[in-house]
Design a protein around this motif. Structure first.
Motif, PDB file in Angstrom:
ATOM      1  N   LEU A   1       0.842  -1.187   0.000  1.00  0.00           N
ATOM      2  CA  LEU A   1       0.000   0.000   0.000  1.00  0.00           C
ATOM      3  C   LEU A   1       0.886   1.250   0.000  1.00  0.00           C
ATOM      4  O   LEU A   1       1.303   1.716   1.052  1.00  0.00           O
ATOM      5  N   PRO A   2       1.183   1.777  -1.209  1.00  0.00           N
ATOM      6  CA  PRO A   2       2.017   2.984  -1.217  1.00  0.00           C
ATOM      7  C   PRO A   2       1.289   4.129  -0.520  1.00  0.00           C
ATOM      8  O   PRO A   2       0.129   4.406  -0.847  1.00  0.00           O
ATOM      9  N   VAL A   3       1.951   4.720   0.477  1.00  0.00           N
ATOM     10  CA  VAL A   3       1.320   5.818   1.224  1.00  0.00           C
ATOM     11  C   VAL A   3       1.977   7.158   0.947  1.00  0.00           C
ATOM     12  O   VAL A   3       1.388   8.196   1.191  1.00  0.00           O
ATOM     13  N   ALA A   4       3.189   7.111   0.462  1.00  0.00           N
ATOM     14  CA  ALA A   4       3.882   8.378   0.267  1.00  0.00           C
ATOM     15  C   ALA A   4       4.939   8.269  -0.815  1.00  0.00           C
ATOM     16  O   ALA A   4       5.376   7.173  -1.171  1.00  0.00           O
ATOM     17  N   LEU A   5       5.331   9.443  -1.306  1.00  0.00           N
ATOM     18  CA  LEU A   5       6.366   9.526  -2.327  1.00  0.00           C
ATOM     19  C   LEU A   5       7.558  10.272  -1.740  1.00  0.00           C
ATOM     20  O   LEU A   5       7.393  11.256  -1.017  1.00  0.00           O
ATOM     21  N   ARG A   6       8.732   9.785  -2.055  1.00  0.00           N
ATOM     22  CA  ARG A   6       9.915  10.524  -1.628  1.00  0.00           C
ATOM     23  C   ARG A   6      10.746  10.856  -2.853  1.00  0.00           C
ATOM     24  O   ARG A   6      11.518  10.037  -3.326  1.00  0.00           O
ATOM     25  N   ASN A   7      10.525  12.037  -3.399  1.00  0.00           N
ATOM     26  CA  ASN A   7      11.291  12.497  -4.551  1.00  0.00           C
ATOM     27  C   ASN A   7      11.050  13.981  -4.719  1.00  0.00           C
ATOM     28  O   ASN A   7       9.971  14.483  -4.420  1.00  0.00           O
ATOM     29  N   SER A   8      12.049  14.685  -5.218  1.00  0.00           N
ATOM     30  CA  SER A   8      11.902  16.136  -5.315  1.00  0.00           C
ATOM     31  C   SER A   8      11.412  16.591  -6.692  1.00  0.00           C
ATOM     32  O   SER A   8      11.202  17.779  -6.902  1.00  0.00           O
ATOM     33  N   ASN A   9      11.219  15.646  -7.615  1.00  0.00           N
ATOM     34  CA  ASN A   9      10.767  16.010  -8.957  1.00  0.00           C
ATOM     35  C   ASN A   9       9.340  16.565  -8.924  1.00  0.00           C
ATOM     36  O   ASN A   9       8.415  15.916  -8.423  1.00  0.00           O
ATOM     37  N   THR A  10       9.149  17.787  -9.445  1.00  0.00           N
ATOM     38  CA  THR A  10       7.836  18.443  -9.326  1.00  0.00           C
ATOM     39  C   THR A  10       6.765  17.752 -10.166  1.00  0.00           C
ATOM     40  O   THR A  10       5.609  17.660  -9.759  1.00  0.00           O
ATOM     41  N   GLU A  11       7.170  17.251 -11.320  1.00  0.00           N
ATOM     42  CA  GLU A  11       6.242  16.533 -12.191  1.00  0.00           C
ATOM     43  C   GLU A  11       5.661  15.328 -11.460  1.00  0.00           C
ATOM     44  O   GLU A  11       4.446  15.092 -11.439  1.00  0.00           O
ATOM     45  N   LEU A  12       6.566  14.584 -10.804  1.00  0.00           N
ATOM     46  CA  LEU A  12       6.172  13.383 -10.071  1.00  0.00           C
ATOM     47  C   LEU A  12       5.310  13.744  -8.849  1.00  0.00           C
ATOM     48  O   LEU A  12       4.344  13.065  -8.524  1.00  0.00           O
ATOM     49  N   GLN A  13       5.659  14.866  -8.215  1.00  0.00           N
ATOM     50  CA  GLN A  13       4.893  15.294  -7.043  1.00  0.00           C
ATOM     51  C   GLN A  13       3.471  15.684  -7.431  1.00  0.00           C
ATOM     52  O   GLN A  13       2.532  15.429  -6.676  1.00  0.00           O
ATOM     53  N   THR A  14       3.308  16.276  -8.617  1.00  0.00           N
ATOM     54  CA  THR A  14       1.963  16.620  -9.090  1.00  0.00           C
ATOM     55  C   THR A  14       1.144  15.343  -9.300  1.00  0.00           C
ATOM     56  O   THR A  14      -0.013  15.261  -8.880  1.00  0.00           O
ATOM     57  N   GLN A  15       1.770  14.367  -9.923  1.00  0.00           N
ATOM     58  CA  GLN A  15       1.095  13.067 -10.121  1.00  0.00           C
ATOM     59  C   GLN A  15       0.688  12.460  -8.775  1.00  0.00           C
ATOM     60  O   GLN A  15      -0.404  11.931  -8.635  1.00  0.00           O
ATOM     61  N   ALA A  16       1.595  12.545  -7.802  1.00  0.00           N
ATOM     62  CA  ALA A  16       1.353  11.973  -6.473  1.00  0.00           C
ATOM     63  C   ALA A  16       0.132  12.604  -5.811  1.00  0.00           C
ATOM     64  O   ALA A  16      -0.680  11.924  -5.185  1.00  0.00           O
ATOM     65  N   LYS A  17      -0.006  13.935  -5.991  1.00  0.00           N
ATOM     66  CA  LYS A  17      -1.145  14.632  -5.390  1.00  0.00           C
ATOM     67  C   LYS A  17      -2.453  14.131  -5.982  1.00  0.00           C
ATOM     68  O   LYS A  17      -3.443  13.972  -5.272  1.00  0.00           O
ATOM     69  N   HIS A  18      -2.450  13.844  -7.291  1.00  0.00           N
ATOM     70  CA  HIS A  18      -3.677  13.366  -7.951  1.00  0.00           C
ATOM     71  C   HIS A  18      -4.118  12.019  -7.420  1.00  0.00           C
ATOM     72  O   HIS A  18      -5.305  11.725  -7.383  1.00  0.00           O
ATOM     73  N   ILE A  19      -3.154  11.176  -7.039  1.00  0.00           N
ATOM     74  CA  ILE A  19      -3.549   9.854  -6.544  1.00  0.00           C
ATOM     75  C   ILE A  19      -3.424   9.743  -5.021  1.00  0.00           C
ATOM     76  O   ILE A  19      -3.284   8.665  -4.453  1.00  0.00           O
ATOM     77  N   ASP A  20      -3.494  10.907  -4.349  1.00  0.00           N
ATOM     78  CA  ASP A  20      -3.535  10.964  -2.884  1.00  0.00           C
ATOM     79  C   ASP A  20      -2.347  10.320  -2.182  1.00  0.00           C
ATOM     80  O   ASP A  20      -2.511   9.601  -1.185  1.00  0.00           O
ATOM     81  N   LEU A  21      -1.164  10.564  -2.695  1.00  0.00           N
ATOM     82  CA  LEU A  21       0.032  10.095  -1.982  1.00  0.00           C
ATOM     83  C   LEU A  21       0.618  11.271  -1.207  1.00  0.00           C
ATOM     84  O   LEU A  21       0.633  12.396  -1.696  1.00  0.00           O
ATOM     85  N   ALA A  22       1.074  10.985   0.002  1.00  0.00           N
ATOM     86  CA  ALA A  22       1.755  12.019   0.779  1.00  0.00           C
ATOM     87  C   ALA A  22       3.143  12.246   0.190  1.00  0.00           C
ATOM     88  O   ALA A  22       3.681  11.353  -0.466  1.00  0.00           O
ATOM     89  N   ILE A  23       3.694  13.444   0.421  1.00  0.00           N
ATOM     90  CA  ILE A  23       5.035  13.713  -0.096  1.00  0.00           C
ATOM     91  C   ILE A  23       6.016  13.871   1.065  1.00  0.00           C
ATOM     92  O   ILE A  23       5.825  14.675   1.965  1.00  0.00           O
ATOM     93  N   MET A  24       7.026  13.034   1.035  1.00  0.00           N
ATOM     94  CA  MET A  24       8.021  13.016   2.116  1.00  0.00           C
ATOM     95  C   MET A  24       9.241  13.807   1.685  1.00  0.00           C
ATOM     96  O   MET A  24       9.620  13.781   0.519  1.00  0.00           O
ATOM     97  N   PRO A  25       9.898  14.475   2.632  1.00  0.00           N
ATOM     98  CA  PRO A  25      11.148  15.147   2.289  1.00  0.00           C
ATOM     99  C   PRO A  25      12.208  14.124   1.875  1.00  0.00           C
ATOM    100  O   PRO A  25      12.222  13.000   2.380  1.00  0.00           O
ATOM    101  N   VAL A  26      13.074  14.521   0.982  1.00  0.00           N
ATOM    102  CA  VAL A  26      14.113  13.610   0.514  1.00  0.00           C
ATOM    103  C   VAL A  26      15.153  13.423   1.612  1.00  0.00           C
ATOM    104  O   VAL A  26      15.634  14.387   2.193  1.00  0.00           O
ATOM    105  N   GLY A  27      15.422  12.163   1.929  1.00  0.00           N
ATOM    106  CA  GLY A  27      16.339  11.856   3.024  1.00  0.00           C
ATOM    107  C   GLY A  27      17.777  12.092   2.639  1.00  0.00           C
ATOM    108  O   GLY A  27      18.146  11.985   1.487  1.00  0.00           O
TER     109      GLY A  27
END
Lengths: 271, 271
Positions: B89-115
């Motif tokens: 169950l993917p719950v969050a995304l960890r990546n700084s790419n803005t394109e990918l972060q926009t996609q993540a928002k559409h499918i309700d994934l949380a965005i984590m800061p890059v470690g």
């Protein structure tokens, strides 16, 4: 080798200066050459309690700055032979104290043959208090039997064992607790922390318990260290504490409620 | 990878319907190095067949730290669906790419800061051939405990267990803080009110605990706290904590251990 003893507490108004005056007088009265230094620059009080306020010409800061030499600044006590007072400056602030300056004066005092150097610390955990404790071999932590005072004493003990010169060298500062303004009756009623409670919280050696007494205030106002009042329980308690400080085995007194019989009460009243 | 979350609604008789609490949970990172639909699906299916219990609604964080290729054209929704089909169950995304972060928002994934730390190889790694040897043992433990969290905490434990123990013999005073990074902390005295002791592993206190004790601060849920007298302001294991007023209810001032049972902090007597 001079022994440097700091009288500290963290909290203000618990009796540091009263204790410094009494302990230094007591040590000197037992034949040891002693000096008591007031580190409370800007709020000097020790000279009032020692009744030498009008004899202050040069002070601690003058000596640090090289404006006077130690001999000019030291005031000889009129009651106890062997006791000298180094007063604080009333016009400067605590930043006038430097590590190098304080160290130089302590070394000069030791070279002058002083056996005990008592440092009367200001309240707080700022620069002045830090300067007073930095070179200490031993600390007398003064606390009142109440929670906030005990907490502050705990904090001071922590700073002492981590920031002082001995701590920096990996050694420990000898620490002991002096409980002042103790009222066994109020302890029995549960209104005040008992000796065992305080000892348990602070986990440190008990140097003495000074009972709450009107004679302490009277002595301060008259400028006579309370240890000279050998009739009063507070004076006797300080005298016991000095004995313990010098390595004597003295049993603790004034810690429990005095059982007053009818005869004693009548006797007290007439006395 | 420990991750701080705030959640937990506690249905109770009290007026407020929920309360927010901080919690530290180990979360698995799904580190994706390259993506090609058929290949990814096949590898994930094989992995799921190896450890079926792990692939059971298990939350994962999608990470692309080591991604090879053009990340902005990655079909994130498709990838998430493949994961879900295999019980992740993917719950969050960890990546700084803005394109990918926009996609993540559409499918309700949380965005984590890059470690900043280099992500470790995980059970859910896409390429089984390069999997480290611990993988199998983790999967085995996983099966007999029937609990995915246990596998993850066992893995987290092995990360800390080889570090040295820190031993302190003096009281920890108010205002002091002692931290044992990567290991256990042993204190052979009391911890005062206003003091704080922390360890990545366990904390043993041979005295009273009056201050704050935090074990497993990097997320080790198997860490414990032992003390001879519980009088603490706060006790915490891997971010799950109890404060003074909760602690007072049971075993106050007695010898206890604190451990974690399913994110609930349990205080049990030692004798």
């Amino acid at each position: 080798m001079a022994k440097i003893i700091v009288v500290t507490s963290g909290k203000g108004g618990v009796g540091k200066t009263t204790t410094s005056a009494a302990i230094s007088s007591g040590i000197a009265m037992r034949g040891h050459k002693t000096v008591v230094i007031d580190f409370d620059i800007g709020l000097r009080n020790l000279d009032i309690i020692m009744n030498c306020e009008r004899r202050v010409v040069y002070d601690f800061v003058n000596v640090i700055n090289g404006e006077a030499n130690l001999r000019q600044a030291l005031i000889k006590d009129k009651r106890a032979e062997n006791l000298y007072i180094l007063p604080a400056s009333q016009t400067r602030d605590k930043d006038a104290l430097t590590v190098e300056g304080v160290e130089r004066i302590l070394n000069e005092l030791a070279a002058d043959g002083f056996e005990y150097i008592i440092c009367d610390s200001p309240a707080g955990i700022e620069h002045g208090a830090f300067m007073a404790m930095y070179f200490a071999d031993m600390a007398i932590v003064v606390a009142n039997p109440e929670v906030s005072s005990v907490r502050d004493s705990d904090r001071i003990l922590g700073i002492l064992q981590s920031k002082s010169r001995r701590a920096e060298r990996g050694e420990r500062v000898e620490e002991c607790l002096l409980l002042t303004r103790y009222n066994p009756e109020r302890v029995a009623k549960g209104e005040m922390l008992g000796v065992t409670d305080v000892e348990e919280i602070l986990a440190t050696k008990l140097l003495g318990v000074i009972p709450e007494s009107e004679t302490v205030l009277k002595a301060s106002n008259q400028g006579i260290p309370v240890i000279h009042d050998i009739e009063s329980p507070a004076g006797q308690a300080y005298s016991d504490a000095v004995g313990r400080l010098l390595g004597e085995e003295v049993e603790h007194r004034f810690m429990s409620v005095e059982q007053k019989g009818l005869f004693k009460r009548l006797f007290r009243r007439s006395a | 990878m420990p991750l701080l979350k705030s959640l937990s609604k506690k249905p109770s008789a009290s007026k407020s319907a929920f309360r927010l609490k901080g919690g530290l949970f180990p979360l698995t990172l799904l580190e994706i190095s390259h993506y090609e639909r058929a290949d990814f699906e096949q590898q994930l299916t094989n992995k799921a067949a190896e450890a079926p219990i792990f692939f059971n609604q298990t939350p994962v964080v999608l990470s692309f730290e080591e991604f090879d290729g053009d990340i902005s054209t990655l079909p994130l929704g498709e990838l998430v669906n493949i994961c879900k089909a295999q019980g992740l169950l993917p719950v969050a995304l960890r990546n700084s790419n803005t394109e990918l972060q926009t996609q993540a928002k559409h499918i309700d994934l949380a965005i984590m800061p890059v470690g900043r730390v280099k992500p470790s190889k995980d059970v859910t790694e896409a390429e089984p051939e390069t999997a480290p040897p611990e993988n199998t043992s983790v999967a085995e433990k996983n099966e007999d405990t029937d609990e995915p969290n246990a596998a993850r905490s066992a893995e987290a434990r092995s990360e800390f267990s080889h570090s040295p123990t820190k031993t302190v013999t003096t009281p920890i005073r108010s205002g002091q803080q002692v931290y044992a990074p990567g290991g256990d902390l042993i204190i052979m005295a009391s911890v005062s009110a206003g003091a704080e002791v922390l360890a990545d592993g366990n904390i043993h206190i041979y005295g009273a605990l009056r201050g704050r004790a935090l074990a497993g601060v990097r997320g080790d849920t198997s860490a414990r706290i032992f003390c001879q007298s519980l009088e603490a302001e706060l006790v915490s294991i891997a971010g799950n904590f109890k404060v003074d007023e909760d602690l007072r209810k049971d075993h106050w001032k007695s010898a206890v251990q604190a451990s974690l049972d399913e994110h609930t902090l349990c205080i049990t007597p030692l004798v």
